[in-house]
Design an enzyme around this catalytic site. Sequence first.
Site, PDB file in Angstrom:
ATOM      1  N   GLY A 168      37.683  12.720  41.591  1.00 53.99           N
ATOM      2  CA  GLY A 168      38.544  11.587  41.907  1.00 53.99           C
ATOM      3  C   GLY A 168      38.217  10.904  43.219  1.00 53.99           C
ATOM      4  N   SER A 179      33.831  12.478  39.193  1.00 55.59           N
ATOM      5  CA  SER A 179      33.505  11.050  39.285  1.00 55.59           C
ATOM      6  C   SER A 179      32.372  10.625  38.341  1.00 55.59           C
ATOM      7  CB  SER A 179      33.201  10.658  40.735  1.00 55.59           C
ATOM      8  OG  SER A 179      34.326  10.907  41.560  1.00 55.59           O
ATOM      9  N   GLU A 197      32.854  21.674  38.558  1.00 53.03           N
ATOM     10  CA  GLU A 197      33.468  20.494  39.154  1.00 53.03           C
ATOM     11  C   GLU A 197      33.549  20.684  40.668  1.00 53.03           C
ATOM     12  OE1 GLU A 197      35.931  18.206  36.060  1.00 53.03           O
ATOM     13  OE2 GLU A 197      37.239  19.625  37.047  1.00 53.03           O
ATOM     14  N   LYS A 206      44.954  14.080  32.900  1.00 52.20           N
ATOM     15  CA  LYS A 206      45.845  14.501  33.998  1.00 52.20           C
ATOM     16  C   LYS A 206      47.289  14.085  33.693  1.00 52.20           C
ATOM     17  CE  LYS A 206      41.964  14.039  37.140  1.00 52.20           C
ATOM     18  NZ  LYS A 206      41.520  14.436  38.456  1.00 52.20           N
ATOM     19  N   ASN A 244      40.006  14.493  30.592  1.00 47.49           N
ATOM     20  CA  ASN A 244      41.201  15.086  31.193  1.00 47.49           C
ATOM     21  C   ASN A 244      42.093  13.941  31.656  1.00 47.49           C
ATOM     22  OD1 ASN A 244      43.086  16.411  32.738  1.00 47.49           O
ATOM     23  ND2 ASN A 244      41.670  16.964  34.392  1.00 47.49           N
ATOM     24  N   GLU A 248      42.747  21.186  40.660  1.00 42.36           N
ATOM     25  CA  GLU A 248      44.100  20.738  41.021  1.00 42.36           C
ATOM     26  C   GLU A 248      45.123  21.847  40.750  1.00 42.36           C
ATOM     27  OE1 GLU A 248      43.958  17.077  38.807  1.00 42.36           O
ATOM     28  OE2 GLU A 248      42.507  16.300  40.236  1.00 42.36           O
ATOM     29  N   HIS A 272      41.513  24.293  36.563  1.00 46.25           N
ATOM     30  CA  HIS A 272      41.097  23.036  37.200  1.00 46.25           C
ATOM     31  C   HIS A 272      41.408  23.128  38.693  1.00 46.25           C
ATOM     32  CE1 HIS A 272      41.084  18.785  38.286  1.00 46.25           C
ATOM     33  NE2 HIS A 272      40.379  18.577  37.184  1.00 46.25           N
TER      34      HIS A 272
HETATM   35  C1  PEP Z   1      38.672  15.936  36.537  1.00 47.55           C
HETATM   36  O1  PEP Z   1      39.844  15.692  36.744  1.00 47.55           O
HETATM   37  O2  PEP Z   1      38.356  16.962  35.922  1.00 47.55           O
HETATM   38  C2  PEP Z   1      37.666  14.995  37.041  1.00 47.55           C
HETATM   39  C3  PEP Z   1      36.409  15.328  36.961  1.00 47.55           C
HETATM   40  O3  PEP Z   1      38.143  13.823  37.566  1.00 47.55           O
HETATM   41  P1  PEP Z   1      37.254  12.512  37.949  1.00 47.55           P
HETATM   42  O4  PEP Z   1      36.325  12.270  36.783  1.00 47.55           O
HETATM   43  O5  PEP Z   1      38.272  11.429  38.101  1.00 47.55           O
HETATM   44  O6  PEP Z   1      36.526  12.837  39.183  1.00 47.55           O
END
Ligand code: PEP
Length: 255
Positions: A176, A216, A170, A14, A12, A101, A99
């Site tokens: 992040g 992460s 997630e 973003k 992803n 976000e 997601h």
């Molecule tokens: C994501 O944006 O779906 C995500 C898991 O981000 P990160 O790997 O940076 O935590």
Amino acid sequence: MTVMRKPVVAGNWKMYKCGDEAAMLAEAVARGASPLSPSVDTVICPPFPALVRVAGVLRSGSVALGAQNMHWENEGAYTGEVAPPMLVDAGCRYVILGHSERRTCFHETDQIVNRKTHAAMAAGLVPIVCVGETLEERETGKTRKVIETQVAGSLKGIGTDLSGIIVAYEPVWAIGTGLTATPEQAQEVHAFIRICLEKIDNRAAAQKTRILYGGSVKPANAGDLFRQPDIDGGLIGGAALDAETFLAVVKAAVV
Ligand code: PEP
């Protein structure tokens, strides 16, 4: 009976990478992922303006293209939105939906995610439906309740089409932040999600559905996470923005 599920690793991007930078990253990922494609499905999800350019780079087919969001209608007066057939036309096979976000910054509810999931499937896209609890919800013992509500709400009415979707767990507190769920914490929730999926469809379909972990993930922790029995790959944010790092995560999913 053990069901073999082909792992998926989806990047992803973003709101990062466009133009030459996006094309170069996609090209490097495609080159590195090509020999791994029999063992793992690799997907990259750039921002909308980069989709067509990246689709051109991915023509060999070893890496699939995905989008990060879409509207549920096929067309209409929805300024600023992108419709499912437009993603198909751009070369997408996957779309990330719900997601955290999107849920937090753009107020997407399970009902909205559900409409989008139906629309994605009708358009022939594979939805990657995201669910996950906040830190406060985990600390107050609400993880299972939150996950159950999100899974049931986002997948309402999907019925026997379940194996056509991917679920991504997630935990919001791990996205992040550099904090990762331990493999045991993640496995526990993945196994629980599979039980929730059984209630929506049936055991056989739930066993076939791929459930990704996101939060992460990096080369150092990917192997331990992906070895868990109910973790079928990852949804990767930050570590997907560098080809070498992302490919190391993809390699970790090869069983
Ligand atoms: C994501 O944006 O779906 C995500 C898991 O981000 P990160 O790997 O940076 O935590």
